[in-house]
Design a protein around this motif. Sequence first.
Motif, PDB file in Angstrom:
ATOM      1  N   LEU A 194      -2.320   3.506  -3.961  1.00  0.00           N
ATOM      2  CA  LEU A 194      -2.293   2.243  -4.675  1.00  0.00           C
ATOM      3  C   LEU A 194      -2.169   1.116  -3.663  1.00  0.00           C
ATOM      4  CD1 LEU A 194       1.208   1.656  -6.132  1.00  0.00           C
ATOM      5  CD2 LEU A 194       0.580   3.907  -5.346  1.00  0.00           C
ATOM      6  N   THR A 195      -2.957   0.082  -3.881  1.00  0.00           N
ATOM      7  CA  THR A 195      -2.948  -1.088  -3.011  1.00  0.00           C
ATOM      8  C   THR A 195      -2.927  -2.324  -3.888  1.00  0.00           C
ATOM      9  OG1 THR A 195      -4.232   0.124  -1.365  1.00  0.00           O
ATOM     10  CG2 THR A 195      -4.180  -2.281  -1.157  1.00  0.00           C
ATOM     11  N   LEU A 196      -1.970  -3.215  -3.619  1.00  0.00           N
ATOM     12  CA  LEU A 196      -1.856  -4.469  -4.367  1.00  0.00           C
ATOM     13  C   LEU A 196      -1.914  -5.629  -3.401  1.00  0.00           C
ATOM     14  CD1 LEU A 196       0.545  -2.432  -5.812  1.00  0.00           C
ATOM     15  CD2 LEU A 196       0.269  -4.275  -7.423  1.00  0.00           C
ATOM     16  N   THR A 197      -2.644  -6.676  -3.825  1.00  0.00           N
ATOM     17  CA  THR A 197      -2.681  -7.888  -3.011  1.00  0.00           C
ATOM     18  C   THR A 197      -2.780  -9.108  -3.919  1.00  0.00           C
ATOM     19  OG1 THR A 197      -3.745  -9.000  -1.165  1.00  0.00           O
ATOM     20  CG2 THR A 197      -5.190  -7.775  -2.616  1.00  0.00           C
ATOM     21  N   PRO A 198      -1.982 -10.141  -3.743  1.00  0.00           N
ATOM     22  CA  PRO A 198      -0.779 -10.088  -2.924  1.00  0.00           C
ATOM     23  C   PRO A 198       0.283  -9.232  -3.617  1.00  0.00           C
ATOM     24  CG  PRO A 198      -0.841 -12.164  -4.111  1.00  0.00           C
ATOM     25  CD  PRO A 198      -2.138 -11.440  -4.404  1.00  0.00           C
ATOM     26  N   HIS A 199       1.314  -8.835  -2.884  1.00  0.00           N
ATOM     27  CA  HIS A 199       2.373  -8.005  -3.434  1.00  0.00           C
ATOM     28  C   HIS A 199       3.334  -8.876  -4.236  1.00  0.00           C
ATOM     29  CE1 HIS A 199       6.114  -5.346  -2.733  1.00  0.00           C
ATOM     30  NE2 HIS A 199       5.523  -5.034  -3.841  1.00  0.00           N
ATOM     31  N   SER A 236       0.845  -1.179   0.000  1.00  0.00           N
ATOM     32  CA  SER A 236       0.000   0.000   0.000  1.00  0.00           C
ATOM     33  C   SER A 236       0.883   1.232   0.000  1.00  0.00           C
ATOM     34  CB  SER A 236      -0.914   0.004   1.225  1.00  0.00           C
ATOM     35  OG  SER A 236      -1.796   1.101   1.164  1.00  0.00           O
ATOM     36  N   GLY A 237       0.571   2.165  -0.885  1.00  0.00           N
ATOM     37  CA  GLY A 237       1.390   3.356  -0.983  1.00  0.00           C
ATOM     38  C   GLY A 237       0.637   4.507  -1.600  1.00  0.00           C
ATOM     39  N   PHE A 238       1.388   5.574  -1.850  1.00  0.00           N
ATOM     40  CA  PHE A 238       0.860   6.790  -2.471  1.00  0.00           C
ATOM     41  C   PHE A 238       1.843   7.209  -3.544  1.00  0.00           C
ATOM     42  CE2 PHE A 238       0.136  11.254  -3.123  1.00  0.00           C
ATOM     43  CZ  PHE A 238      -1.250  11.345  -3.109  1.00  0.00           C
ATOM     44  N   GLU A 274      -4.985  -4.816  -8.147  1.00  0.00           N
ATOM     45  CA  GLU A 274      -4.595  -3.479  -7.705  1.00  0.00           C
ATOM     46  C   GLU A 274      -5.821  -2.583  -7.628  1.00  0.00           C
ATOM     47  OE1 GLU A 274      -1.182  -0.136  -8.697  1.00  0.00           O
ATOM     48  OE2 GLU A 274      -1.710  -1.576 -10.258  1.00  0.00           O
ATOM     49  N   ILE A 275      -5.835  -1.749  -6.601  1.00  0.00           N
ATOM     50  CA  ILE A 275      -6.855  -0.706  -6.453  1.00  0.00           C
ATOM     51  C   ILE A 275      -6.134   0.632  -6.455  1.00  0.00           C
ATOM     52  CG2 ILE A 275      -8.555   0.361  -4.906  1.00  0.00           C
ATOM     53  CD1 ILE A 275      -9.639  -2.197  -6.023  1.00  0.00           C
ATOM     54  N   ILE A 276      -6.592   1.555  -7.302  1.00  0.00           N
ATOM     55  CA  ILE A 276      -6.076   2.915  -7.383  1.00  0.00           C
ATOM     56  C   ILE A 276      -7.198   3.844  -6.943  1.00  0.00           C
ATOM     57  CG2 ILE A 276      -5.291   4.725  -8.982  1.00  0.00           C
ATOM     58  CD1 ILE A 276      -3.242   2.490  -8.687  1.00  0.00           C
ATOM     59  N   PHE A 277      -6.865   4.819  -6.080  1.00  0.00           N
ATOM     60  CA  PHE A 277      -7.848   5.824  -5.678  1.00  0.00           C
ATOM     61  C   PHE A 277      -7.213   7.193  -5.874  1.00  0.00           C
ATOM     62  CE2 PHE A 277      -9.999   8.600  -2.607  1.00  0.00           C
ATOM     63  CZ  PHE A 277     -11.305   8.424  -3.032  1.00  0.00           C
ATOM     64  N   CYS A 278      -7.725   7.962  -6.829  1.00  0.00           N
ATOM     65  CA  CYS A 278      -7.181   9.277  -7.165  1.00  0.00           C
ATOM     66  C   CYS A 278      -7.594  10.300  -6.095  1.00  0.00           C
ATOM     67  CB  CYS A 278      -7.684   9.710  -8.542  1.00  0.00           C
ATOM     68  SG  CYS A 278      -6.994  11.278  -9.099  1.00  0.00           S
ATOM     69  N   THR A 279      -6.604  11.044  -5.612  1.00  0.00           N
ATOM     70  CA  THR A 279      -6.859  12.046  -4.578  1.00  0.00           C
ATOM     71  C   THR A 279      -6.551  13.477  -5.026  1.00  0.00           C
ATOM     72  OG1 THR A 279      -4.630  11.775  -3.674  1.00  0.00           O
ATOM     73  CG2 THR A 279      -6.399  10.428  -2.694  1.00  0.00           C
ATOM     74  N   ARG A 328      -9.733  11.710 -11.752  1.00  0.00           N
ATOM     75  CA  ARG A 328      -9.852  12.964 -10.998  1.00  0.00           C
ATOM     76  C   ARG A 328     -10.102  12.570  -9.549  1.00  0.00           C
ATOM     77  NH1 ARG A 328     -14.736  12.192 -13.509  1.00  0.00           N
ATOM     78  NH2 ARG A 328     -16.592  12.502 -12.245  1.00  0.00           N
ATOM     79  N   PRO A 329      -9.995  13.501  -8.610  1.00  0.00           N
ATOM     80  CA  PRO A 329     -10.204  13.132  -7.207  1.00  0.00           C
ATOM     81  C   PRO A 329     -11.531  12.397  -7.001  1.00  0.00           C
ATOM     82  CG  PRO A 329      -9.251  15.309  -7.333  1.00  0.00           C
ATOM     83  CD  PRO A 329      -9.582  14.906  -8.746  1.00  0.00           C
ATOM     84  N   GLY A 330     -11.446  11.264  -6.333  1.00  0.00           N
ATOM     85  CA  GLY A 330     -12.617  10.431  -6.085  1.00  0.00           C
ATOM     86  C   GLY A 330     -12.732   9.244  -7.021  1.00  0.00           C
ATOM     87  N   THR A 331     -11.946   9.219  -8.119  1.00  0.00           N
ATOM     88  CA  THR A 331     -11.972   8.091  -9.057  1.00  0.00           C
ATOM     89  C   THR A 331     -11.293   6.887  -8.423  1.00  0.00           C
ATOM     90  OG1 THR A 331     -11.881   9.561 -10.972  1.00  0.00           O
ATOM     91  CG2 THR A 331     -11.229   7.260 -11.326  1.00  0.00           C
ATOM     92  N   MET A 332     -11.959   5.728  -8.464  1.00  0.00           N
ATOM     93  CA  MET A 332     -11.377   4.477  -7.989  1.00  0.00           C
ATOM     94  C   MET A 332     -11.320   3.506  -9.161  1.00  0.00           C
ATOM     95  SD  MET A 332     -12.455   1.949  -4.872  1.00  0.00           S
ATOM     96  CE  MET A 332     -11.767   2.988  -3.602  1.00  0.00           C
TER      97      MET A 332
END
Length: 145
Positions: free
Chosen positions: A125-130, A55-57, A76-81, A97-101
């Motif tokens: 960004l979150t990946l599972t498994p890494h 998990s990172g930014f 992977e999950i991406i969440f735009c901030t 754009r902010p709020g896009t997942m």
Amino acid sequence: LKLQFLYFIGFCGRLKMTNRYFCRNPDEAVESRVIDAKGCERTVYTYFESDKLFSGFEWVEIGAEVPLHCHETSEEIIFCTHGEGQAEVDGVTSEMRPGTMIHIPMGVIHKFVNTSSTERLGFTLTLTPHTPIRKFMANSNQNEE
């Protein structure tokens, strides 16, 4: 949304590490800088990393992109901030754009581009498994680990 995110970060700063969870503040994240072929910069902050989770930014500077790549055995999950950009996932381009997942299934080729001329693109960004990524070379069928 921004206020809730900042509140969460502030709340986590008061938590103590236990056997089951821990919380890391932004100043405790591991910073990595990446310069792309065009000389544009990206910065990745690693918050959590284990064999089961990453998990990172990431900040993508103006004019920069995260090149085509895939995670063969990770979702992977991406969440735009912050900012504006484009995500290309499996050949389909979508606006960010902010709020896009964005959910990216295992093995799907994807990239992210900062399309703003005034601000950085930022996303979690979150990946599972890494697992390691496979990068795809532009204009080539070759790839590298």
